[in-house]
Design a protein around this motif. Structure first.
Motif, PDB file in Angstrom:
ATOM      1  N   GLU A 160       0.819  -1.223   0.000  1.00 36.44           N
ATOM      2  CA  GLU A 160       0.000   0.000   0.000  1.00 36.44           C
ATOM      3  C   GLU A 160       0.851   1.271   0.000  1.00 36.44           C
TER       4      GLU A 160
ATOM      5  N   ASP B  13      -4.441   3.132  -1.826  1.00 35.06           N
ATOM      6  CA  ASP B  13      -5.272   3.828  -0.848  1.00 35.06           C
ATOM      7  C   ASP B  13      -5.552   5.217  -1.404  1.00 35.06           C
TER       8      ASP B  13
ATOM      9  N   HIS C 213      -8.248   1.298  -0.720  1.00 30.74           N
ATOM     10  CA  HIS C 213      -8.673   1.729   0.604  1.00 30.74           C
ATOM     11  C   HIS C 213      -9.325   3.089   0.465  1.00 30.74           C
TER      12      HIS C 213
ATOM     13  N   GLU D 198     -11.696   2.061   5.663  1.00 31.06           N
ATOM     14  CA  GLU D 198     -10.906   1.977   6.901  1.00 31.06           C
ATOM     15  C   GLU D 198     -11.464   2.988   7.897  1.00 31.06           C
TER      16      GLU D 198
END
Ligand SMILES: [Fe+2]
Lengths: 282, 282
Positions: free
Chosen positions: A146, A179, A210, A252
């Motif tokens: 990530e 992300d 994400h 998240e």
């Protein structure tokens, strides 16, 4: 399910993180989310209730392991005890995939427990690529790495983050977790254009997104995971989903964790962006 | 290993984990020879941007270092924080983080040495001495959470054993059980904490506590001196008969009360799930 990445990993749909306060609700109600992500380290050393819950959840949903302690960029030796336990958990739960962050968390055995930025240099690139290859060989599966939120750059940087990450993915043959909130936060903090960043992403390696909320301090943004996803990040996400043809998406939310219904409602906000894809494909 | 990367990680961690802040960290790194040759200010390491100086960017990480670990300690030791107040707890946490830099890969274990660290510095401070007892119990509540959740024996399995066989019976206690003999009456205080109506700090007075976890959850129950003696012997592997004998002959034991209470105690403990097996020795 769409399989558009080079690893053949499926689009799992829209998921959320599995967190302790929601254990009971998830086990008893089996809520309508498509999959769960766990923080690997929260389940590696437990035989208690967290493991019982995880096993139960795994019977009903795909599970992805996302770690925060691999410290891929550190110059300390790899922690084989940690990696063995990571692999044991992945095999036990039969995870869809597993990964960590492009970062280092400590050095000289002192752990700062943060996702510290790697200087984007040729030397660090070689170092990280070698470590990813070693770990992938050991795990027998690709790592999903990530892009981090960063709050500084180094004078020693030799290239932009996304160029470095793209080369890392290519040279190590690993997958990427993009992300979208981190792209936004990092670009805000360093005065970059997030669309210019996204234009350079090697999309055939992206297997997951994400989304999260951040704190905007005016002078800089901090990736706090404690709020709704902001409109600007949703807009970027819509573009990303179009570009990828749809990849597994996760909300998240860690700080000020809301009641389940609010979390699920946030996750459901991602669905229209994905339905547009389905409509387009139909 | 790339030496430049090693050096960068070393100076950055030194700066962002220095208890005196980023500027003090920079001075320390400089006097310890950790900085690249020719470095005269933070700007040589981290380019300032139009909103934040180099120091302000590094401060994002420096703030997060102490804040994140303090938050973990707060979560694990809520009664200790209530006893000491947020300011004193925060300053103790900062000292702890500085004196015992984390060597563990996971934040879940950062707080493990906190009790023993408190014990070393308590001296004859009555508040800290109370805090140590609270921290032992709160630590245990965390540890039992990760022990294997086991199926308990039913009370009926105990009922069928005639008293003349008690010296040939061993009650196997679950792993997720810890017993404490303390110098302070922590139960009333912790109950007050949970109810949110703290009513002063009680005077020192011996107390006994059992902490355990089953599939139903984790619990803390107060014990009498005799109950603690009994359960301790059982945990050490004594037979039921030996445990009763040991408790009855302990100095200060109230034998008549104990004999009158035995049946009810074992029923309660069995129904709580403290035993995983009844073993008949022959
Ligand atoms: Fe993320």
């Amino acid at each position: 399910m769409d399989v558009s990445n080079r690893f053949g990993l499926p689009d799992l749909g829209v998921g959320v993180g599995l967190r302790v306060p929601h254990f009971q609700h998830v086990v008893e109600r089996k809520p309508a989310v498509d999959w769960f992500e766990i923080i690997s380290e929260n389940f590696m050393d437990t035989e208690g209730r967290p493991m019982r819950v995880l096993e139960q959840v795994r019977r009903d949903y795909p599970v992805v392991m996302h770690g925060v302690a691999m410290s891929i960029g550190s110059t300390d030796p790899l922690d084989w005890d940690y990696l063995k336990r990571l692999k044991a958990l992945a095999d036990r739960i039969d995870v869809a995939w597993m990964g960590d962050h492009v970062c280092w968390t400590g050095v000289g055995s002192h752990n700062g427990h943060d996702l510290y930025p790697v200087p984007y240099t040729e030397a660090s690139l070689r170092h990280v690529v070698e470590r990813i290859k070693t770990i992938q060989d050991f795990l027998g599966r690709p790592l999903v790495m990530e892009n981090p939120s960063t709050y500084l750059t180094f004078s020693s940087d030799e290239m932009p983050e996304i160029e470095w990450i793209g080369r890392m993915a290519e040279d190590a043959d690993c997958a990427l977790l993009l992300d979208v909130n981190n792209v936004y936060v990092t670009c805000r903090n360093h005065g970059l254009d997030p669309m210019a960043y996204l234009e350079q992403v090697p999309w055939d390696r992206v297997v997951q997104n994400h989304l999260a909320g951040h704190t905007d301090n005016g002078t800089h943004c901090v990736d706090t995971h404690d709020d709704h996803v902001c409109d600007a990040v949703w807009a970027l996400y819509g573009w990303v989903q179009q570009r990828t043809g749809g990849v597994a998406t996760l909300i998240e939310w860690d700080g000020d964790l809301p009641e389940w219904d609010l979390l699920q409602a946030e996750a459901d906000k991602a669905r229209p962006y994905r339905e547009q894809l389905e409509a387009r494909d139909a | 290993m790339p030496e430049g990367l090693r050096a960068l990680e070393t100076w950055m961690l030194r700066i962002v984990t220095h208890p005196g802040g980023v500027d003090a960290g920079f001075e320390a790194a400089q006097s310890e020879g950790l900085l690249p040759a020719g470095t005269s200010s933070l700007d040589d390491l981290v380019p300032p941007n139009d909103r934040l100086s180099a120091g302000e960017q590094l401060h994002v990480y420096a703030f997060a270092y102490f804040d994140r670990i303090t938050d973990v300690l707060r979560g694990e030791y809520p009664s200790v924080e209530l006893l000491l107040g947020p300011a004193r707890f925060g300053s103790l946490a900062r000292d702890f983080i500085t004196e015992q830099p984390s060597r563990t890969y996971t934040l879940n274990r950062v707080g493990v040495p906190f009790s023993s660290w408190l014990a070393e510095r308590a001296g004859d401070d009555p508040l800290l001495s109370f805090a140590i007892d609270l921290s032992l119990v709160e630590r245990a509540l965390d540890e039992v959470w990760d022990c294997k959740a086991e199926a308990p024996v039913a009370y009926e399995a105990l009922q069928v054993i005639p008293p003349d066989r008690w010296d040939r019976v061993r009650l196997d206690t679950i792993d997720a059980l810890q017993l404490f003999e303390l110098r302070h009456p922590i139960s009333a205080f912790m109950n007050g904490v949970m109810r949110g109506d703290l009513d002063g700090v009680p005077e020192p007075e011996p107390s006994w506590v059992c902490v355990y976890c089953t599939l139903a959850g984790r619990y803390r129950i107060p014990l009498s001196f005799e109950q603690h003696a009994l359960l301790s012997s059982l945990v050490d592997g004594a037979t039921l008969g030996e445990a009763i004998e040991a408790a009855a002959t302990s100095e200060g034991a109230d034998v008549p009360a104990m004999l009158a209470g035995l049946g009810g105690w074992f029923r309660d403990w069995t129904e709580r799930g403290l035993f995983r097996a009844v073993e008949l020795l022959d």
